[in-house]
Design an enzyme around this catalytic site. Structure first.
Site, PDB file in Angstrom:
ATOM      1  N   SER A  57      41.411 -42.926   1.696  1.00  0.00           N
ATOM      2  CA  SER A  57      42.011 -41.590   1.803  1.00  0.00           C
ATOM      3  C   SER A  57      41.495 -40.677   0.701  1.00  0.00           C
ATOM      4  O   SER A  57      41.041 -41.147  -0.352  1.00  0.00           O
ATOM      5  CB  SER A  57      43.535 -41.692   1.682  1.00  0.00           C
ATOM      6  OG  SER A  57      44.036 -42.573   2.658  1.00  0.00           O
ATOM      7  N   SER A  58      41.609 -39.363   0.935  1.00  0.00           N
ATOM      8  CA  SER A  58      41.195 -38.395  -0.087  1.00  0.00           C
ATOM      9  C   SER A  58      42.092 -38.531  -1.320  1.00  0.00           C
ATOM     10  O   SER A  58      43.216 -39.053  -1.228  1.00  0.00           O
ATOM     11  CB  SER A  58      41.294 -36.975   0.464  1.00  0.00           C
ATOM     12  OG  SER A  58      42.653 -36.649   0.661  1.00  0.00           O
ATOM     13  N   VAL A  59      41.617 -38.031  -2.447  1.00  0.00           N
ATOM     14  CA  VAL A  59      42.411 -38.077  -3.689  1.00  0.00           C
ATOM     15  C   VAL A  59      43.737 -37.339  -3.477  1.00  0.00           C
ATOM     16  O   VAL A  59      44.792 -37.783  -3.940  1.00  0.00           O
ATOM     17  CB  VAL A  59      41.645 -37.411  -4.853  1.00  0.00           C
ATOM     18  CG1 VAL A  59      42.439 -37.485  -6.144  1.00  0.00           C
ATOM     19  CG2 VAL A  59      40.301 -38.063  -5.045  1.00  0.00           C
ATOM     20  N   VAL A  62      46.151 -39.583  -1.527  1.00  0.00           N
ATOM     21  CA  VAL A  62      46.625 -40.673  -2.393  1.00  0.00           C
ATOM     22  C   VAL A  62      47.643 -40.115  -3.407  1.00  0.00           C
ATOM     23  O   VAL A  62      48.716 -40.690  -3.623  1.00  0.00           O
ATOM     24  CB  VAL A  62      45.440 -41.367  -3.116  1.00  0.00           C
ATOM     25  CG1 VAL A  62      45.936 -42.357  -4.163  1.00  0.00           C
ATOM     26  CG2 VAL A  62      44.553 -42.079  -2.099  1.00  0.00           C
TER      27      VAL A  62
END
Ligand code: SAM
Length: 217
Positions: A57-59, A62
């Site tokens: 997942s993208s930062v 997250v």
């Protein structure tokens, strides 16, 4: 993580200092495949492939899900969907222990190697169908499911402590939404957090593999 990304996360609601601090110290490039190890790409705003048709997942995602867990250093956390291990690494700095389940053995093994290389010692790796949870160590103070579920997986909800929080992307009417579900007097109290775009939770209490194959997913 540079100032620009931190600013962007804060502007989108990921503003918890402890969470931002951890996102800033874990080398995300170690969790992605070679072609994506460029800092601009691996800290970009979209999920990235990690093999086996799965994604990290993208930062932002997250950060958002981690923040929604409202963690403390006493918490025992169950994660469903180890994937690259990045989310588990982030959790490990904010709670006492993490149990993480992945159905694809190869991903679990790779995640373990990276996490151990970072000298993180409070993560336990389990290979299997996370949609049934892991009763052996239940109850958990927090549960995070990093794959989209068609409904609240009740066997997992039953493994949550009273007052505990589960964060899970749920599909409704063809759209996904990350939800925070608190256990209050034994009942789920649900709140929508943000739209999402996750791979599916495959398993007994998720999307059945057979149905997925029939539909061509
Ligand atoms: N948390 C991961 C990370 O930090 O890289 C990303 C997770 S990825 C979006 C979703 C993961 O869930 C995939 O690796 C997939 O194999 C796993 N998954 C799907 N259904 C599962 C199940 N029933 N039990 C365990 N893992 C499952």
């Amino acid at each position: 993580m540079n100032k620009k990304l931190t600013g962007s996360l804060i502007s989108k609601g990921v503003d918890n200092k402890a969470v931002l601090g951890v996102l800033g110290k874990i080398p995300r490039e170690k969790f992605v495949e070679q072609p994506f190890r460029n800092i601009e790409i691996c800290y970009g705003d979209s999920p990235l492939p990690i093999g086996h048709s799965q994604t990290i997942s993208s930062v932002y995602t997250v950060g958002l899900m981690t923040q929604a867990l409202s963690l403390n250093k006493e918490h025992k956390v169950l994660e469903i969907g180890t994937g690259s291990g990045y989310q588990a690494a982030v959790l490990s700095f904010l709670c006492a222990s993490v149990f993480t389940i992945e159905r694809i053995r190869d991903l679990s093994l790779k995640a373990r190697v990276v996490i151990e290389s970072l000298d993180i010692r409070n993560v336990t790796f389990i290979v299997g169908d996370g949609s049934i949870g892991f009763g052996e160590y239940a109850p958990y103070d927090r549960i995070i499911i990093t794959a989209c579920s068609p409904d609240i997986p009740m066997p997992l909800f039953n493994q949550l402590s009273e007052g505990g929080i589960m964060v899970v992307p749920l599909e409704r009417d063809g759209f996904q939404s990350i939800c925070s579900i608190e256990k209050k007097n034994g009942e789920p109290v649900s709140k929508d957090i943000a739209p999402a775009n996750f791979v599916k939770l495959i398993g007994k209490n998720g999307y059945e593999a057979q149905t997925l194959n029939r539909c061509g997913f």
